[in-house]
Design a protein around this motif. Structure first.
Motif, PDB file in Angstrom:
ATOM      1  N   ALA A   1     -29.634 -44.030  -9.983  1.00  0.00           N
ATOM      2  CA  ALA A   1     -29.491 -43.693 -11.402  1.00  0.00           C
ATOM      3  C   ALA A   1     -30.674 -44.214 -12.206  1.00  0.00           C
ATOM      4  CB  ALA A   1     -28.187 -44.270 -11.942  1.00  0.00           C
ATOM      5  N   LEU A   2     -31.139 -45.410 -11.910  1.00  0.00           N
ATOM      6  CA  LEU A   2     -32.297 -45.951 -12.621  1.00  0.00           C
ATOM      7  C   LEU A   2     -33.568 -45.165 -12.297  1.00  0.00           C
ATOM      8  CD1 LEU A   2     -31.681 -49.789 -12.421  1.00  0.00           C
ATOM      9  CD2 LEU A   2     -31.558 -48.321 -14.430  1.00  0.00           C
ATOM     10  N   PHE A   3     -33.686 -44.699 -11.071  1.00  0.00           N
ATOM     11  CA  PHE A   3     -34.835 -43.869 -10.704  1.00  0.00           C
ATOM     12  C   PHE A   3     -34.846 -42.563 -11.493  1.00  0.00           C
ATOM     13  CE2 PHE A   3     -36.355 -40.326  -8.067  1.00  0.00           C
ATOM     14  CZ  PHE A   3     -37.699 -40.661  -8.016  1.00  0.00           C
ATOM     15  N   PHE A   4     -33.695 -41.899 -11.585  1.00  0.00           N
ATOM     16  CA  PHE A   4     -33.638 -40.648 -12.331  1.00  0.00           C
ATOM     17  C   PHE A   4     -33.825 -40.866 -13.825  1.00  0.00           C
ATOM     18  CE2 PHE A   4     -31.555 -38.849  -8.526  1.00  0.00           C
ATOM     19  CZ  PHE A   4     -32.380 -37.749  -8.371  1.00  0.00           C
ATOM     20  N   LEU A   5     -33.330 -41.960 -14.363  1.00  0.00           N
ATOM     21  CA  LEU A   5     -33.546 -42.271 -15.769  1.00  0.00           C
ATOM     22  C   LEU A   5     -35.016 -42.531 -16.046  1.00  0.00           C
ATOM     23  CD1 LEU A   5     -32.311 -42.842 -18.564  1.00  0.00           C
ATOM     24  CD2 LEU A   5     -32.128 -45.233 -17.853  1.00  0.00           C
TER      25      LEU A   5
END
Length: 50
Positions: free
Chosen positions: A15-19
């Protein structure tokens, strides 16, 4: 229970990568012009005919 912690950590990392990639693309100007690319095919380009 350790599997749940592992999956929770992995899902947070994804999720942090996509954000981060979304914020990067917005700052890079990827979503600046969202109207004309879809409608550009409908308009004819005027060319100089001699």
């Amino acid at each position: 229970m350790s599997v749940i912690t592992l999956l929770l950590g992995a899902s947070l990392a994804v999720a942090l990568f996509f954000l981060a990639s979304f914020i990067w693309s917005v700052k890079d100007g990827q979503y600046e012009d969202d109207f004309s690319p879809a409608h550009r095919i409908l308009f004819e380009e005027e060319t100089d005919k001699e």
